[in-house]
Design an enzyme around this catalytic site. Structure first.
Site, PDB file in Angstrom:
ATOM      1  N   ARG A  47      71.095  37.724  54.997  1.00 28.67           N
ATOM      2  CA  ARG A  47      70.880  37.979  56.415  1.00 28.67           C
ATOM      3  C   ARG A  47      70.262  36.749  57.055  1.00 28.67           C
ATOM      4  O   ARG A  47      69.896  35.801  56.378  1.00 28.67           O
ATOM      5  CB  ARG A  47      70.031  39.245  56.662  1.00 28.67           C
ATOM      6  CG  ARG A  47      68.987  39.496  55.647  1.00 28.67           C
ATOM      7  CD  ARG A  47      67.532  39.288  55.942  1.00 28.67           C
ATOM      8  NE  ARG A  47      67.157  38.858  57.231  1.00 28.67           N
ATOM      9  CZ  ARG A  47      66.498  37.725  57.453  1.00 28.67           C
ATOM     10  NH1 ARG A  47      66.190  36.887  56.459  1.00 28.67           N
ATOM     11  NH2 ARG A  47      66.140  37.393  58.661  1.00 28.67           N
ATOM     12  N   GLY A  48      70.142  36.836  58.391  1.00 26.05           N
ATOM     13  CA  GLY A  48      69.719  35.654  59.140  1.00 26.05           C
ATOM     14  C   GLY A  48      70.995  34.944  59.573  1.00 26.05           C
ATOM     15  O   GLY A  48      71.898  34.726  58.737  1.00 26.05           O
ATOM     16  N   ALA A  49      71.067  34.598  60.863  1.00 25.23           N
ATOM     17  CA  ALA A  49      72.339  34.116  61.418  1.00 25.23           C
ATOM     18  C   ALA A  49      72.960  32.946  60.642  1.00 25.23           C
ATOM     19  O   ALA A  49      74.122  33.036  60.210  1.00 25.23           O
ATOM     20  CB  ALA A  49      72.138  33.765  62.892  1.00 25.23           C
ATOM     21  N   ARG A  90      79.150  42.449  60.770  1.00 22.34           N
ATOM     22  CA  ARG A  90      78.028  42.524  61.722  1.00 22.34           C
ATOM     23  C   ARG A  90      78.439  41.808  63.021  1.00 22.34           C
ATOM     24  O   ARG A  90      79.038  40.732  62.960  1.00 22.34           O
ATOM     25  CB  ARG A  90      76.749  41.878  61.155  1.00 22.34           C
ATOM     26  CG  ARG A  90      76.147  42.635  59.992  1.00 22.34           C
ATOM     27  CD  ARG A  90      74.777  42.098  59.608  1.00 22.34           C
ATOM     28  NE  ARG A  90      73.713  42.622  60.456  1.00 22.34           N
ATOM     29  CZ  ARG A  90      72.451  42.170  60.423  1.00 22.34           C
ATOM     30  NH1 ARG A  90      72.122  41.180  59.620  1.00 22.34           N
ATOM     31  NH2 ARG A  90      71.536  42.707  61.215  1.00 22.34           N
ATOM     32  N   GLN A 201      61.522  42.739  58.031  1.00 18.39           N
ATOM     33  CA  GLN A 201      61.796  41.338  57.641  1.00 18.39           C
ATOM     34  C   GLN A 201      60.533  40.478  57.706  1.00 18.39           C
ATOM     35  O   GLN A 201      60.387  39.528  56.945  1.00 18.39           O
ATOM     36  CB  GLN A 201      62.872  40.722  58.560  1.00 18.39           C
ATOM     37  CG  GLN A 201      64.276  41.230  58.321  1.00 18.39           C
ATOM     38  CD  GLN A 201      64.621  42.404  59.212  1.00 18.39           C
ATOM     39  OE1 GLN A 201      63.750  43.155  59.637  1.00 18.39           O
ATOM     40  NE2 GLN A 201      65.901  42.590  59.484  1.00 18.39           N
ATOM     41  N   ASP A 242      69.957  34.931  67.132  1.00 13.51           N
ATOM     42  CA  ASP A 242      71.245  35.322  66.549  1.00 13.51           C
ATOM     43  C   ASP A 242      72.432  34.900  67.396  1.00 13.51           C
ATOM     44  O   ASP A 242      73.529  34.701  66.895  1.00 13.51           O
ATOM     45  CB  ASP A 242      71.277  36.828  66.314  1.00 13.51           C
ATOM     46  CG  ASP A 242      70.453  37.156  65.090  1.00 13.51           C
ATOM     47  OD1 ASP A 242      69.219  37.289  65.235  1.00 13.51           O
ATOM     48  OD2 ASP A 242      71.025  37.210  63.988  1.00 13.51           O
ATOM     49  N   ASN A 252      67.822  38.207  69.570  1.00  9.68           N
ATOM     50  CA  ASN A 252      67.157  38.054  68.271  1.00  9.68           C
ATOM     51  C   ASN A 252      66.697  39.440  67.836  1.00  9.68           C
ATOM     52  O   ASN A 252      66.885  40.439  68.538  1.00  9.68           O
ATOM     53  CB  ASN A 252      65.989  37.064  68.379  1.00  9.68           C
ATOM     54  CG  ASN A 252      65.447  36.667  67.017  1.00  9.68           C
ATOM     55  OD1 ASN A 252      66.216  36.314  66.110  1.00  9.68           O
ATOM     56  ND2 ASN A 252      64.148  36.744  66.820  1.00  9.68           N
ATOM     57  N   LYS A 253      66.081  39.502  66.689  1.00  5.95           N
ATOM     58  CA  LYS A 253      65.669  40.773  66.098  1.00  5.95           C
ATOM     59  C   LYS A 253      64.967  41.680  67.112  1.00  5.95           C
ATOM     60  O   LYS A 253      64.166  41.211  67.920  1.00  5.95           O
ATOM     61  CB  LYS A 253      64.752  40.477  64.905  1.00  5.95           C
ATOM     62  CG  LYS A 253      64.228  41.665  64.142  1.00  5.95           C
ATOM     63  CD  LYS A 253      65.287  42.651  63.719  1.00  5.95           C
ATOM     64  CE  LYS A 253      66.437  42.036  62.974  1.00  5.95           C
ATOM     65  NZ  LYS A 253      67.611  42.938  62.878  1.00  5.95           N
TER      66      LYS A 253
HETATM   67  O1  MRU Z   1      69.040  41.579  60.959  1.00 10.07           O
HETATM   68  P1  MRU Z   1      68.657  40.207  60.460  1.00 10.07           P
HETATM   69  O2  MRU Z   1      67.570  40.228  59.461  1.00 10.07           O
HETATM   70  O3  MRU Z   1      69.866  39.421  60.010  1.00 10.07           O
HETATM   71  O4  MRU Z   1      68.098  39.477  61.763  1.00 10.07           O
HETATM   72  C1  MRU Z   1      67.691  38.147  61.641  1.00 10.07           C
HETATM   73  C2  MRU Z   1      67.087  37.590  62.857  1.00 10.07           C
HETATM   74  O5  MRU Z   1      66.983  38.245  63.884  1.00 10.07           O
HETATM   75  C3  MRU Z   1      66.693  36.138  62.806  1.00 10.07           C
HETATM   76  O6  MRU Z   1      65.596  35.883  63.618  1.00 10.07           O
HETATM   77  C4  MRU Z   1      67.882  35.280  63.282  1.00 10.07           C
HETATM   78  O7  MRU Z   1      69.037  35.605  62.578  1.00 10.07           O
HETATM   79  C5  MRU Z   1      67.615  33.829  63.138  1.00 10.07           C
HETATM   80  S1  MRU Z   1      67.639  33.320  61.447  1.00 10.07           S
HETATM   81  C6  MRU Z   1      67.341  31.665  61.405  1.00 10.07           C
END
Ligand code: MRU
Length: 353
Positions: A47-49, A90, A201, A242, A252-253
Site C-alpha cells: 500500500r501507499g501510492a 484500488r 497505518q 494519493d 490522502n488517507k
Molecule cells: O490506504 P493506503 O494505506 O494505501 O493509503 C496510503 C496513504 O494515504 C498515503 O499517505 C499515500 O498513499 C502516500 S504514500 C507515499
C-alpha cells in the site's frame, strides 16, 4: 538510512513485505499471478501510492511471464487486459494507473517502431520499464527528503497522518523521508503520529518505521491532533498524497483534511509531499477524484475480538478524503517545492520536461 523496502524483485520473482502483518511480524510473500497482485493491492498487503505503482509494474511483468505459445500481437493484448485487471484493485491512488499505463504505452510504442518485435523482446522492454519506474521512485523520494528538510528546523515537533514512509514507496518515503534524513543528521525531531483509523497505518506502520529508525515518536489517537496543536507541540504537519488534482486539491488517507483544517486554525504549516507520479493534471479538482469506499467491518470488527458495534448498524467507510488546496502551505515534489497558485505552478513542473 533505514534499509526497509516494501518489495523486492530478484531473478524474475516479486516479493512483498505483507504490511497487514506489521508491526508484529515481518513476513515476505511472493506474488506470482495477476490475481496475487490484485489481491495484495486490494487488501493493502502492499500500500501507499508509489509502492502500489511499482508493485503493479513488476506485477504486470510477472503475471505474463509464463505465457509463451502466443504471437506478439496477442501477447500485447494480454498485457493490456492484465493491466486493466490490476488497475481495478484500488481507484484513488493515481500511481497505480499511471504505472500501468506507462508500461502498456512503452510496449505499444516499441511495437509500432519495430514491427518484427518478438514476445521475448516485449518482455525485456517491460522489465526495463518496471525497473525504471522503481529506480525513479527511489531517487524521487531521496530528493523530496532533501527538499522537505529545507522547510524544517532542528528540534521541531512534527505531526503526520497515515504512513507515507519507506514502506509506502520504493525506499525512504515521501513525507517521512525528511524525518529519516533528519534523524541521520541529528535534527532531533519530535514526531507525533496519528493512529489513522480504521486501518491504523499510523500506529502499525509509521510508529513501527520511525521507532525502528530511532526517531523520537509519540503515537496519538486521531482525535488528539487538536490538543497537541493547542499545546504548542506541533511546528509543522507533513503528509503524503494519493492523487493531486490540477488545482492542488490533494486526496490522502481519510482524516487528512481534518488535520489540515486544524493546522490552518492554529497557524501551523501543512506540507503535502507529492511526487510528480501522483499529480494528475487530467483531474481538474478534488471533486473529480474517485474515493475508494471500503467495508464497514474495518470500523467495527477488524481489530477487536468481538464486534464493537451492532453488526446491523449502517457504516460509511471512505478510505480517503480531499484536502482543499487552500489549506496546503506547500507541495513538495522531487523537482522542488511548489507554492500557490497551484493551478499555475503544478503545470510548470511538467513543462520543464
Ligand atoms: O490506504 P493506503 O494505506 O494505501 O493509503 C496510503 C496513504 O494515504 C498515503 O499517505 C499515500 O498513499 C502516500 S504514500 C507515499
Amino acid at each position: 538510512m533505514l534499509d526497509i523496502t516494501p518489495l523486492r524483485f530478484e531473478d524474475d520473482r516479486l516479493f512483498i513485505l505483507d504490511q497487514t502483518k506489521l508491526p508484529n511480524e515481518e513476513l515476505e510473500i511472493e506474488l506470482k499471478t495477476a490475481e496475487d497482485v490484485w489481491d495484495a493491492i486490494k487488501k493493502l498487503k502492499v500500500r501507499g501510492a508509489p509502492a502500489i505503482g511499482v508493485c503493479a509494474a513488476y506485477g504486470l511483468y510477472v503475471s505474463v511471464l509464463d505465457v509463451w505459445e502466443i504471437d506478439t500481437e496477442s501477447f500485447i493484448n494480454l498485457v493490456r487486459e492484465t493491466a486493466d485487471y490490476i488497475n481495478s484493485s484500488r481507484p484513488t491512488a493515481v500511481n497505480l494507473s499511471w504505472a500501468l499505463k506507462r508500461m502498456v504505452k512503452r510496449v505499444e510504442d516499441a511495437a509500432a517502431a519495430y514491427p518484427g518485435l518478438k514476445v521475448k523482446d516485449v518482455r525485456e522492454i517491460m522489465l526495463k520499464e518496471a525497473q525504471a519506474i522503481h529506480e525513479e521512485d527511489v531517487a524521487a523520494c531521496m530528493a523530496m527528503g532533501e527538499y522537505g528538510l529545507e522547510l524544517l528546523k532542528p528540534g521541531m515537533g512534527i505531526l503526520t497522518h497515515c504512513n507515507a514512509g519507506t514502506i509506502a514507496t520504493s525506499k525512504y518515503g515521501t513525507c517521512l523521508a525528511p524525518l529519516h534524513l533528519g534523524q541521520e543528521r541529528g535534527y532531533g525531531f519530535k514526531v507525533f503520529c496519528d493512529e489513522t483509523r480504521p486501518l491504523l497505518q499510523g500506529a502499525r506502520l509509521t510508529a513501527w518505521e520511525l521507532v525502528k529508525n530511532g526517531v523520537d515518536t509519540t503515537l496519538i489517537c486521531d482525535n488528539m491532533a487538536s490538543i497537541v496543536m493547542k499545546n504548542g507541540w506541533i511546528d509543522a504537519v507533513v503528509v503524503g498524497c494519493d492523487r493531486m488534482a490540477a488545482n492542488g486539491d490533494g486526496a490522502n488517507k481519510i482524516g487528512t483534511s481534518g488535520v489540515a483544517i486544524l493546522a490552518h486554525e492554529y497557524g501551523i504549516p501543512f506540507y503535502m509531499f507529492v511526487p510528480t507520479s501522483t499529480i494528475d493534471l487530467n483531474t481538474p479538482t478534488g471533486d473529480d477524484i474517485p474515493i475508494e469506499l471500503r467495508h464497514g467491518e474495518e470500523i467495527y470488527e477488524m481489530w477487536y475480538e468481538k464486534p464493537m458495534a451492532p453488526t446491523k448498524v449502517k457504516t460509511y467507510n471512505p478510505s480517503f478524503d480531499v484536502t482543499d488546496h487552500k489549506y496546503i502551505s506547500a507541495v513538495i515534489t522531487e523537482k522542488g517545492i511548489v507554492r500557490p497558485p497551484y493551478d499555475i505552478n503544478l503545470k510548470k513542473l511538467f513543462e520543464q520536461e
